[in-house]
Design an enzyme around this catalytic site. Structure first.
Site, PDB file in Angstrom:
ATOM      1  N   ALA A  30      -2.158   4.083   5.778  1.00 30.72           N
ATOM      2  CA  ALA A  30      -1.443   4.231   4.514  1.00 30.72           C
ATOM      3  C   ALA A  30      -2.399   4.650   3.404  1.00 30.72           C
ATOM      4  O   ALA A  30      -3.565   4.241   3.387  1.00 30.72           O
ATOM      5  CB  ALA A  30      -0.754   2.924   4.148  1.00 30.72           C
ATOM      6  N   PRO A  31      -1.932   5.481   2.462  1.00 35.37           N
ATOM      7  CA  PRO A  31      -2.776   5.880   1.331  1.00 35.37           C
ATOM      8  C   PRO A  31      -3.191   4.667   0.497  1.00 35.37           C
ATOM      9  O   PRO A  31      -2.490   3.656   0.464  1.00 35.37           O
ATOM     10  CB  PRO A  31      -1.869   6.816   0.527  1.00 35.37           C
ATOM     11  N   GLY A  32      -4.304   4.788  -0.185  1.00 38.19           N
ATOM     12  CA  GLY A  32      -4.773   3.712  -1.047  1.00 38.19           C
ATOM     13  C   GLY A  32      -6.103   3.157  -0.572  1.00 38.19           C
ATOM     14  O   GLY A  32      -6.650   3.568   0.456  1.00 38.19           O
ATOM     15  N   ILE A  33      -6.623   2.197  -1.329  1.00 40.84           N
ATOM     16  CA  ILE A  33      -7.891   1.558  -0.983  1.00 40.84           C
ATOM     17  C   ILE A  33      -7.679   0.653   0.224  1.00 40.84           C
ATOM     18  O   ILE A  33      -6.752  -0.154   0.254  1.00 40.84           O
ATOM     19  CB  ILE A  33      -8.430   0.750  -2.180  1.00 40.84           C
ATOM     20  N   ARG A  34      -8.524   0.784   1.206  1.00 47.60           N
ATOM     21  CA  ARG A  34      -8.404  -0.002   2.434  1.00 47.60           C
ATOM     22  C   ARG A  34      -8.551  -1.491   2.132  1.00 47.60           C
ATOM     23  O   ARG A  34      -9.454  -1.916   1.416  1.00 47.60           O
ATOM     24  CB  ARG A  34      -9.457   0.452   3.437  1.00 47.60           C
ATOM     25  N   GLY A  35      -7.653  -2.299   2.671  1.00 43.68           N
ATOM     26  CA  GLY A  35      -7.663  -3.730   2.403  1.00 43.68           C
ATOM     27  C   GLY A  35      -8.740  -4.474   3.172  1.00 43.68           C
ATOM     28  O   GLY A  35      -9.216  -4.017   4.215  1.00 43.68           O
ATOM     29  N   MET A  36      -9.124  -5.644   2.653  1.00 42.36           N
ATOM     30  CA  MET A  36     -10.132  -6.476   3.304  1.00 42.36           C
ATOM     31  C   MET A  36      -9.517  -7.448   4.298  1.00 42.36           C
ATOM     32  O   MET A  36     -10.214  -8.029   5.124  1.00 42.36           O
ATOM     33  CB  MET A  36     -10.933  -7.242   2.248  1.00 42.36           C
ATOM     34  N   LYS A  83       2.001  -3.661   8.366  1.00 42.03           N
ATOM     35  CA  LYS A  83       0.806  -4.391   7.949  1.00 42.03           C
ATOM     36  C   LYS A  83       0.393  -5.369   9.048  1.00 42.03           C
ATOM     37  O   LYS A  83       1.190  -6.204   9.474  1.00 42.03           O
ATOM     38  CB  LYS A  83       1.082  -5.145   6.637  1.00 42.03           C
ATOM     39  N   ASP A 122       9.757  -8.097  -0.403  1.00 44.84           N
ATOM     40  CA  ASP A 122      10.156  -8.846   0.782  1.00 44.84           C
ATOM     41  C   ASP A 122       9.571  -8.176   2.024  1.00 44.84           C
ATOM     42  O   ASP A 122       9.257  -6.982   2.016  1.00 44.84           O
ATOM     43  CB  ASP A 122      11.682  -8.889   0.870  1.00 44.84           C
TER      44      ASP A 122
END
Length: 583
Positions: free
Chosen positions: A315-321, A336, A371
């Site tokens: 997904a676009p955006g900053i990669r999550g930790m 997710k 949700d």
């Protein structure tokens, strides 16, 4: 297994669903009394209780089935015959679509989410699409302005089941007519009529009258949120008549409505006309049938997949930790997965993350938290996975993936509505759009806090922007209750050198939060900083947060509006009330 046992099991599952839905309706039917008595804490508790009912009754049925089969394992042919018997029970059953989802849930609980095939489950419904059944009474009532709109609205409001007196019914009717005249024009209004749902839709501190406004140009929503004063008097807070407004009211970031609906499928069909942008899954979700909404959501995903040649990508955006997030480029949802290992600064467990997501599911989301639907053993075709994403999956979540050759199975994931990450949105907009986004972000923080939710990580990347321009929080791994946080002021520096030191000159304990520090990362962009200081400077003061905590601890439940403050009648037409007589 004895012959005839298959039918007994099928009947047991359906009876178990009947018991569950009976309790669902029982909890829902108490919404009017809770509203009239202003028992807002009971409203919150009922919402949580109703969510738990489904899994509780699935568990009861599973235990019954284990007793019936004496704990013996069942072969595939036996299970197919059970499903055949169950399917034969559904043509004359009024809630067939949810009963199919209940069967799926029982099967998954029995077999630990394995062998999820169309032969064993109701992946798609066994019944005709949008099947209707004879219903005992109409869902809605029509009102025509034969003698004008004032008597029409008087009849509508007087017919409501609410037992509280009105603060000023005549005033509210004038407000509604003023809004309709502004929206439709004085000439068109006599040629319109209204159809109103028989049951009110309860949520938070409001009882919503939901209707359809038929005009010469088509059908519009007709929504009236009814509130009560502290003195126990009713008033209409606004009138909403656009599909965009209705979509926000029934949005995915809000708590589920409580509406008494013995036949949910019929109500969903009735709602479609005024919520044309909502999918079947979203409609079921909005009225509290979240488990069947999950079934419909999965069906929508399968239908999209069958018609698309897109590949799954990160997904676009900053990669999550904490989470690995992927999507299909044209699909409106994201997937997710909790990573096997977190970044060092994330001192938490996967169990903690799952508990945070469950907290959001059960809490009042106030229109500011997305949700989610939770899935286990989710199968993906390798041919539809972009190589870069496949490499990322193998790197970040190898313990949650089983390789089956042409497919992989993901042990656990969440599906959530896709939004534009707020940090990306802020990079792309200027002027009024930028101002609106910063205002929305601050409002989201305030409304979450008022609902006893502290986001934890308040960076812009953890929020998304919906198609209606609303800012919604979607990163839950650091979420907690406001009452669990210790909001502190940063003590004055002892010496000038303190402010240059790499370590703070004051002690910091777990749970300590220093709102002054928010300014460093929220106002770093020179385009954003001045706007934030103008509109939300109080978010940088610890006393602001402590005052909210005090209100929460005193039991105060804040009002939550699914529309802008400027849309409230008290703001738009306040002057009218000075000459209005109470009725």
């Amino acid at each position: 297994m004895p012959r005839g046992l298959e039918l007994l099991i099928a009947q047991t599952i359906l009876q178990g669903f009947d018991a569950q839905y009976g309790r669902f309706l029982e909890v829902t039917s108490g919404a009017q009394q809770r509203f009239e008595q202003a028992d807002w804490h009971a409203v919150q508790q009922a919402m949580k209780s109703r969510i738990h009912l489904y899994d509780h009754h699935v568990g009861l049925v599973v235990e019954q089935l284990r007793c019936i089969t004496d704990g013996k394992s069942t072969d595939a042919d036996f299970l197919l015959r059970v499903k055949e018997h169950y399917t034969r029970l559904l043509p004359d059953y009024p809630r067939f679509e949810i009963a199919e989802s209940f069967f799926n849930s029982v099967y998954c609980r029995l077999f630990d989410h394995r062998s999820l095939t169309p032969e064993r489950l109701f992946i798609f419904s066994s019944q005709p699409e949008r099947r209707f059944r004879t219903i005992p009474r109409p869902l809605a009532k029509d009102f025509f302005p034969d003698h004008g709109w004032e008597p029409l609205l008087m009849r509508i409001l007087s017919d409501l089941p609410l037992r509280l007196p009105w603060q000023n019914k005549s005033r509210d009717i004038r407000y509604i007519i003023a809004h309709l005249t502004e929206t439709l024009g004085e000439d068109a209004l006599p040629r319109c009529h209204v159809q109103v749902a028989n049951e009110l839709f309860y949520r938070n501190k409001a009882a919503w009258l939901v209707g359809k406004l038929t005009t010469p140009d088509g059908t519009l929503p007709f929504l009236l949120p009814i509130h009560r004063t502290d003195e126990g008097e009713l008033f209409v807070d606004t009138c909403l008549t656009t599909t965009a407004e209705a979509s926000i009211v029934f949005g995915f970031a809000r708590s589920y409505f409580m509406v008494y609906a013995p036949l949910l499928a019929a109500l969903v069909e009735w709602l479609r006309e005024i919520l044309p942008g909502k999918t079947t899954a979203e409609l079921y979700m909005a009225i509290g049938c979240q488990k069947h909404a999950k079934t419909e959501s999965y069906r929508e995903y399968l239908c999209y997949l069958a018609e698309s040649d897109e590949k799954f990508i990160e997904a676009p955006g900053i990669r999550g930790m904490v989470m690995l997030v992927f999507t299909l480029p044209g699909f409106d949802r994201v997937f997710k997965i909790i990573k096997d290992k977190f970044a060092p600064q994330k001192e938490m467990s996967a169990a903690h993350v799952r508990a945070c997501y469950q907290l959001v599911k059960e809490h009042d989301r106030v229109g500011r938290m997305a949700d989610t639907q939770e899935f286990e053993n989710f199968v993906l075709d390798k041919r539809q996975i972009d190589p870069a994403l496949m490499a990322l999956l193998r790197q970040e979540v190898p313990e949650k993936i089983t390789d089956l050759g042409e497919h992989i199975v993901i042990r656990h994931l969440y599906i959530e509505r896709r939004m534009v990450p707020l940090n990306i949105w802020l990079e792309q907009v200027e002027g009024q759009q930028l101002r609106d986004a910063i205002e929305e972000y601050g409002n989201a923080i305030r409304q979450l806090a008022a609902a006893n939710i502290f986001p934890g990580d308040m960076l812009f990347k953890n929020f998304g922007v919906t198609r209606h321009g609303r800012v919604v929080f979607y990163d839950y791994d650091e979420i907690c209750y406001m009452t669990e946080v210790n909001f502190r002021d940063i003590p004055p520096a002892r010496y000038p050198e303190d402010e240059l030191a790499s370590e703070p000159w004051y002690s910091v304990s777990p749970g300590d939060v220093f709102p002054e520090e928010f300014r460093h990362w929220l106002c770093a962009d020179p385009r954003i900083g001045p706007l934030f200081e103008e509109m939300h400077a109080d978010l940088f003061r610890a006393d602001y947060w402590r005052a909210l905590q005090t209100r929460i601890k005193e039991g105060h439940v804040e009002d939550v509006y699914a529309y802008r403050r400027r849309q409230r009648f008290s703001v738009r037409y306040g002057a009218i009330s000075s000459t209005a007589n109470s009725s």
